[in-house]
Every structure is written in structure tokens, then in C-alpha cells.
Design a protein around this motif. Structure first.
Motif, PDB file in Angstrom:
ATOM      1  N   THR A 116      30.400 -87.968  43.151  1.00  0.00           N
ATOM      2  CA  THR A 116      30.604 -88.767  44.309  1.00  0.00           C
ATOM      3  C   THR A 116      31.473 -87.929  45.217  1.00  0.00           C
ATOM      4  O   THR A 116      32.209 -86.982  45.025  1.00  0.00           O
ATOM      5  N   LYS A 117      31.505 -88.495  46.475  1.00  0.00           N
ATOM      6  CA  LYS A 117      32.510 -88.148  47.534  1.00  0.00           C
ATOM      7  C   LYS A 117      33.035 -89.514  47.970  1.00  0.00           C
ATOM      8  O   LYS A 117      32.505 -90.458  48.040  1.00  0.00           O
ATOM      9  N   TYR A 118      34.145 -89.194  48.534  1.00  0.00           N
ATOM     10  CA  TYR A 118      35.067 -90.271  49.361  1.00  0.00           C
ATOM     11  C   TYR A 118      34.969 -90.272  50.618  1.00  0.00           C
ATOM     12  O   TYR A 118      35.097 -89.484  51.461  1.00  0.00           O
ATOM     13  N   ASN A 119      34.615 -91.404  51.168  1.00  0.00           N
ATOM     14  CA  ASN A 119      34.349 -91.499  52.689  1.00  0.00           C
ATOM     15  C   ASN A 119      35.649 -92.117  53.195  1.00  0.00           C
ATOM     16  O   ASN A 119      35.857 -93.253  53.009  1.00  0.00           O
ATOM     17  N   GLN A 120      36.560 -91.268  53.802  1.00  0.00           N
ATOM     18  CA  GLN A 120      37.852 -91.683  54.334  1.00  0.00           C
ATOM     19  C   GLN A 120      37.805 -92.874  55.483  1.00  0.00           C
ATOM     20  O   GLN A 120      38.697 -93.681  55.300  1.00  0.00           O
ATOM     21  N   SER A 121      36.803 -93.016  56.130  1.00  0.00           N
ATOM     22  CA  SER A 121      36.756 -93.993  57.059  1.00  0.00           C
ATOM     23  C   SER A 121      36.361 -95.458  56.390  1.00  0.00           C
ATOM     24  O   SER A 121      37.007 -96.309  56.681  1.00  0.00           O
ATOM     25  N   THR A 122      35.363 -95.309  55.565  1.00  0.00           N
ATOM     26  CA  THR A 122      35.036 -96.545  54.757  1.00  0.00           C
ATOM     27  C   THR A 122      35.871 -96.773  53.613  1.00  0.00           C
ATOM     28  O   THR A 122      35.999 -97.834  53.069  1.00  0.00           O
ATOM     29  N   LYS A 123      36.614 -95.698  53.146  1.00  0.00           N
ATOM     30  CA  LYS A 123      37.394 -95.913  51.825  1.00  0.00           C
ATOM     31  C   LYS A 123      36.477 -96.403  50.861  1.00  0.00           C
ATOM     32  O   LYS A 123      36.868 -97.117  50.025  1.00  0.00           O
ATOM     33  N   ARG A 124      35.257 -95.686  50.800  1.00  0.00           N
ATOM     34  CA  ARG A 124      34.281 -96.123  49.642  1.00  0.00           C
ATOM     35  C   ARG A 124      33.999 -94.848  48.924  1.00  0.00           C
ATOM     36  O   ARG A 124      34.027 -93.728  49.888  1.00  0.00           O
ATOM     37  N   THR A 125      33.740 -94.984  47.797  1.00  0.00           N
ATOM     38  CA  THR A 125      33.264 -93.841  46.939  1.00  0.00           C
ATOM     39  C   THR A 125      31.810 -93.921  47.003  1.00  0.00           C
ATOM     40  O   THR A 125      31.199 -94.863  46.708  1.00  0.00           O
ATOM     41  N   ILE A 126      31.145 -93.013  47.361  1.00  0.00           N
ATOM     42  CA  ILE A 126      29.605 -92.823  47.590  1.00  0.00           C
ATOM     43  C   ILE A 126      29.148 -91.786  46.477  1.00  0.00           C
ATOM     44  O   ILE A 126      29.384 -90.607  46.272  1.00  0.00           O
ATOM     45  N   ASN A 127      28.253 -92.239  45.778  1.00  0.00           N
ATOM     46  CA  ASN A 127      27.191 -91.306  44.880  1.00  0.00           C
ATOM     47  C   ASN A 127      26.248 -90.488  45.712  1.00  0.00           C
ATOM     48  O   ASN A 127      25.455 -90.909  46.575  1.00  0.00           O
ATOM     49  N   GLN A 128      26.786 -89.059  45.730  1.00  0.00           N
ATOM     50  CA  GLN A 128      25.789 -88.169  46.713  1.00  0.00           C
ATOM     51  C   GLN A 128      24.455 -87.957  46.432  1.00  0.00           C
ATOM     52  O   GLN A 128      23.603 -87.777  47.422  1.00  0.00           O
ATOM     53  N   SER A 129      23.883 -88.208  45.060  1.00  0.00           N
ATOM     54  CA  SER A 129      22.714 -88.306  44.856  1.00  0.00           C
ATOM     55  C   SER A 129      21.822 -89.298  45.477  1.00  0.00           C
ATOM     56  O   SER A 129      20.625 -89.253  45.741  1.00  0.00           O
ATOM     57  N   THR A 130      22.480 -90.461  45.777  1.00  0.00           N
ATOM     58  CA  THR A 130      21.647 -91.618  46.173  1.00  0.00           C
ATOM     59  C   THR A 130      22.272 -92.200  47.584  1.00  0.00           C
ATOM     60  O   THR A 130      21.640 -93.198  48.070  1.00  0.00           O
ATOM     61  N   ASN A 131      23.390 -91.651  47.940  1.00  0.00           N
ATOM     62  CA  ASN A 131      24.062 -92.174  49.045  1.00  0.00           C
ATOM     63  C   ASN A 131      24.504 -93.724  48.932  1.00  0.00           C
ATOM     64  O   ASN A 131      24.772 -94.383  50.080  1.00  0.00           O
ATOM     65  N   HIS A 132      24.735 -94.338  47.833  1.00  0.00           N
ATOM     66  CA  HIS A 132      24.943 -95.417  47.780  1.00  0.00           C
ATOM     67  C   HIS A 132      26.561 -95.756  47.422  1.00  0.00           C
ATOM     68  O   HIS A 132      26.890 -94.758  46.696  1.00  0.00           O
ATOM     69  N   SER A 133      27.156 -96.985  47.778  1.00  0.00           N
ATOM     70  CA  SER A 133      28.508 -96.843  47.348  1.00  0.00           C
ATOM     71  C   SER A 133      28.551 -97.298  45.669  1.00  0.00           C
ATOM     72  O   SER A 133      27.600 -98.093  45.081  1.00  0.00           O
ATOM     73  N   VAL A 134      29.590 -96.615  44.943  1.00  0.00           N
ATOM     74  CA  VAL A 134      29.881 -97.139  43.654  1.00  0.00           C
ATOM     75  C   VAL A 134      31.013 -98.202  43.781  1.00  0.00           C
ATOM     76  O   VAL A 134      32.042 -97.905  44.269  1.00  0.00           O
ATOM     77  N   SER A 135      30.434 -99.545  43.821  1.00  0.00           N
ATOM     78  CA  SER A 135      31.497-100.615  44.411  1.00  0.00           C
ATOM     79  C   SER A 135      32.154-101.395  43.029  1.00  0.00           C
ATOM     80  O   SER A 135      32.939-102.240  43.490  1.00  0.00           O
ATOM     81  N   ALA A 136      31.955-100.898  41.926  1.00  0.00           N
ATOM     82  CA  ALA A 136      32.775-101.659  40.741  1.00  0.00           C
ATOM     83  C   ALA A 136      32.506-100.852  39.532  1.00  0.00           C
ATOM     84  O   ALA A 136      31.599-100.161  39.353  1.00  0.00           O
ATOM     85  N   ILE A 137      33.619-100.935  38.649  1.00  0.00           N
ATOM     86  CA  ILE A 137      33.411-100.405  37.300  1.00  0.00           C
ATOM     87  C   ILE A 137      33.772-101.602  36.348  1.00  0.00           C
ATOM     88  O   ILE A 137      34.708-102.341  36.445  1.00  0.00           O
ATOM     89  N   VAL A 138      33.020-101.556  35.423  1.00  0.00           N
ATOM     90  CA  VAL A 138      32.872-102.640  34.309  1.00  0.00           C
ATOM     91  C   VAL A 138      32.742-102.201  32.885  1.00  0.00           C
ATOM     92  O   VAL A 138      31.926-101.931  32.317  1.00  0.00           O
ATOM     93  N   PRO A 139      34.266-101.908  32.514  1.00  0.00           N
ATOM     94  CA  PRO A 139      34.314-101.414  31.093  1.00  0.00           C
ATOM     95  C   PRO A 139      34.352-102.588  30.231  1.00  0.00           C
ATOM     96  O   PRO A 139      34.406-103.837  30.546  1.00  0.00           O
ATOM     97  N   MET A 140      33.894-102.491  28.869  1.00  0.00           N
ATOM     98  CA  MET A 140      33.784-103.696  28.043  1.00  0.00           C
ATOM     99  C   MET A 140      34.478-103.402  26.656  1.00  0.00           C
ATOM    100  O   MET A 140      34.474-102.326  26.166  1.00  0.00           O
ATOM    101  N   HIS A 141      35.103-104.299  26.179  1.00  0.00           N
ATOM    102  CA  HIS A 141      35.953-104.147  24.873  1.00  0.00           C
ATOM    103  C   HIS A 141      35.119-104.528  23.719  1.00  0.00           C
ATOM    104  O   HIS A 141      35.154-105.552  23.282  1.00  0.00           O
ATOM    105  N   THR A 142      34.475-103.566  23.320  1.00  0.00           N
ATOM    106  CA  THR A 142      33.365-103.684  22.212  1.00  0.00           C
ATOM    107  C   THR A 142      33.787-104.277  20.994  1.00  0.00           C
ATOM    108  O   THR A 142      34.651-103.656  20.418  1.00  0.00           O
TER     109      THR A 142
END
Ligand SMILES: *Cc1c(COP(=O)(O)O)cnc(C)c1O
Length: 384
Positions: A137-163
Motif C-alpha cells: 500500500t501507499k499512503y495518500n497524504q491529502s486524502t489521508k487514506r491507505t491505498i492498495n497499489q495493485s488495485t488503486n482501492h482504499s483499504v478502509s477497515a481492518i477486521v480481526p476476529m477473536h477465534t
């Protein structure tokens, strides 16, 4: 050796045949509260139990707010939407989880990205998460969003699970997520009553979700909960899960397209009664886990135990056998002897609807999938 294990499990649950993997137990005032709902006619939208259940849950988990909904899957969908997840974006989760996790991500129109778990906690690995974000990923300073470089989409949440109720290294995950400015929504569906460093699971990120499906630690028949300390998210969650109706004694005015996800009063009535016994339930499950631990430690079989930072609810007790073939032999033996044991879920990355999703290395998840077995873990109560 298999015979010995089966005999031991049967001795834990002497009155049950078959011995179920996890059956609900109603020890309290469930019947009384249900009758109260019926006698009062408040079985559905209106009634006192929903508020009571929410309040008890907030108090027990030490979350500021708790919002009851119809199941855990929609709780996760709503939490993700309110975290800002939009159509076409990407949400990181783990391959070792129940299908509800990537389903809820998909219901938001987002794509799951699968990051490996740790072998000891069975939950998302903070190191592998950071490694993947660094490389992809790369971080876009102006939008403050993390972008997946291979798809150009925002990585917009992380969902860990307590298995299976074992807390993952959630503080490490939140630390990595903060570096990349990505909100964390914890899937704590399996971990009501599980604590990490003294804090209840589901309380480390922006929001967490719980499930009250029939096989979970406590049940409402079917149900879910969003827990959060974020007031704005809580207010919004209540609003959009109750048709976005503006409160009024008789007018029906709604201010956005929303959902009918509110938990009915009869379900909450069962939940209130179950929560009245929550300490007894968790203690009982932890005692059973200790008996299993002692049994397996004398037999050179790996029993999954909480680590030094965790207090687990032992929703499903779990062992690791040496390999896939032994696992399968044990599953056949146990189930043909009326003891319901089951393997870990087939990894999400192998299901056809998620097989084209992006993933990091999933070495640990693959190992666990091949070797893990869940053992009967219901409450042990006399005459049940
Ligand atoms: C049970 C569960 C859910 C929610 O399931 P519902 O049946 O919709 O309440 C979500 N995630 C995980 C990991 C679960 O085990």
C-alpha cells in the motif's frame, strides 16, 4: 488414545447423548421474561428488554454504548458502513474465520483481503498485517487514506476476529492500523467474556460486534450487538438499524434509506436472563477448559490455552493433532461415537466466492486448518 479422549469427554457430559459441540443452556429467568413479553403483548419493536439488554452488555463489556440488532452478521455490516467502508473498497480480515465475517464485508460492497493468523492466538497476526501493508500500500497524504497499489482501492477497515474466544494480539493490530489511519472493527462474535490485558474484546478499535446465535457463549435465539465508545457512531447505528425514524408519538417520518435490524423484545428478554448468569457461564466454561488442559497435558496433545495477556471464554475448546490424516481419523471416530467434534472452518480463501480475493501468505492458517479440532464445550450443569 482416541478411545481415552472420547471416554473423557463423555465423563464431562454424563447426561448427554450425543454430546453436542455447544448447546444453549437456560438456567435463569428466560421463561419468566418470555411470558412477560407475551402477557404484555410487547414481543416486537417496543418493550423494556432491548434497552435493558443493551445496558447490561455495555456495563459488562465496559463499552460506552451497545446497540442490539437481529444478528452478528448485520452488526458487522453496519459497524463497517459507519466506519466509512464504501462500495469497491477493501477490508482486511483473516482467512481462519466463520463465513459471516467476509459476508458482512461483501454486504458493504467491499472486497475482503486475507491476512494470516498467529499460531498461538488463532487471530490476526500484527506482524503479518504490517508487513502486507508496507509492501502493498501507499499512503495518500491529502486524502489521508491507505491505498492498495495493485488495485488503486482504499483499504478502509481492518477486521480481526477473536477465534473460538481466544483474544488475538489486538493492541498490536490497533497500533499498526493507527499508523495507516485505518479503523479497526473487531469481530468479537465468539468472544463475549474474553479479555485482553484486562479489557473486554471488541473495545480496542472504533467498534466491535457480538453474536447471540444459538451456539454462541450466550444466546438470544438469534441476535447481535454493536459495542463502541464513539457516541456519534452509536447514535447513527441505532438510527439506521431502526428505519431512520424520527422519534414522534404518531407521525412516521424517516430521514434516510435505512434498515429494519432492531432486535425484537422477545429475543432481548432471553438475552437479559442469559446476561444475569454471565459470570457463572464464563467461570463454568473456564473450569471445563482447565480439565481439558490437564487431560491433554498428560498425553502429549497440544491444547490451545490462553496466553499470559488473555482471559479467554473458551467458547470452543480446541486441540491440534499431528497432521491432517490423524485429524480426520479422530473426527470420524468421535462423531461415530456420538461425540460431536468438528474441524476448523475451511479457510475463507478456499471458498469459491472469495477465492479470487487478495491475500498475504497464509501459512499458519493452512497449518491450523489441517490440524485443529473443536471439542464439546457447552456449560456443564447437573441434570442437563
Ligand atoms: C457467529 C459469528 C458471526 C455472526 O453470526 P450471526 O449468526 O449472524 O449472529 C460473525 N463472525 C463470526 C466469526 C462468528 O463466529
Amino acid at each position: 488414545m482416541f478411545e481415552e479422549i472420547i471416554e473423557f469427554i463423555k465423563s464431562l457430559y454424563p447426561n448427554q447423548n450425543p454430546v453436542p459441540l455447544h448447546a444453549p443452556v437456560f438456567l435463569g429467568k428466560e421463561k419468566e421474561y418470555l411470558l412477560d413479553c407475551i402477557d404484555s403483548t410487547y414481543v416486537s419493536y417496543v418493550g423494556k428488554y432491548v434497552n435493558r439488554f443493551e445496558k447490561m452488555t455495555a456495563e459488562y463489556t465496559d463499552a460506552k454504548y451497545a446497540i442490539a440488532v437481529v444478528n452478528g452478521t448485520v452488526a458487522l455490516q453496519i459497524a463497517l458502513q459507519l466506519a466509512g467502508v464504501k462500495y469497491g473498497e477493501e477490508v482486511i480480515t483473516q482467512p481462519l474465520t466463520f463465513v459471516a465475517t467476509p459476508n458482512a464485508i461483501s454486504h458493504c460492497g467491499a472486497k475482503p483481503v486475507f491476512i494470516d493468523v498467529d499460531l498461538d492466538t488463532l487471530g490476526m497476526s500484527p506482524e503479518k498485517l504490517e508487513d502486507w501493508l508496507k509492501k502493498n500500500t501507499k499512503y495518500n497524504q491529502s486524502t489521508k487514506r491507505t491505498i492498495n497499489q495493485s488495485t488503486n482501492h482504499s483499504v478502509s477497515a481492518i477486521v480481526p476476529m477473536h477465534t473460538f474466544g481466544f483474544p488475538c494480539r489486538i493492541d498490536g493490530i490497533v497500533e499498526v492500523a493507527n499508523k495507516y489511519n485505518i479503523p479497526v472493527i473487531e469481530d468479537a462474535a465468539e468472544s463475549l467474556g474474553s479479555f485482553y490485558k484486562g479489557k473486554h474484546t471488541g473495545n480496542f478499535g472504533l467498534a466491535g460486534i457480538l453474536s447471540y446465535n444459538g451456539n454462541k457463549t450466550i444466546t438470544t435465539g438469534g441476535g447481535g450487538m454493536i459495542i463502541t465508545d464513539d457516541e456519534q457512531l452509536a447514535v447513527k447505528a441505532k438510527h439506521i438499524t431502526t428505519t431512520a425514524k424520527i422519534p414522534h408519538p404518531y407521525e412516521f417520518v424517516h430521514d434516510e434509506v435505512a434498515y429494519n435490524y432492531r432486535m425484537p423484545n422477545i429475543n432481548a428478554a432471553i438475552g437479559v436472563s442469559q446476561m444475569e448468569n454471565i459470570d457463572l457461564i464464563i467461570n463454568n466454561k473456564r473450569e471445563t477448559a482447565l480439565l481439558y488442559k490437564e487431560f491433554f497435558s498428560n498425553r502429549d496433545i497440544e491444547f490451545i490455552f490462553e496466553n499470559q495477556y488473555s482471559k479467554a471464554n473458551y467458547w470452543l475448546n480446541s486441540i491440534l493433532l499431528k497432521d491432517y490424516s490423524l485429524r480426520n481419523k479422530f473426527l470420524i471416530f468421535a462423531n461415530s461415537n456420538n461425540v460431536q467434534c468438528r474441524p476448523a472452518w475451511v479457510l475463507m480463501t478456499k471458498l469459491k466466492m472469495f477465492s479470487d480475493c487478495i491475500k498475504g501468505d497464509i501459512f499458519n492458517a493452512l497449518q491450523l486448518e489441517e490440524r485443529l479440532i473443536n471439542l464439546p464445550s457447552s456449560l456443564r450443569v447437573p441434570n442437563h
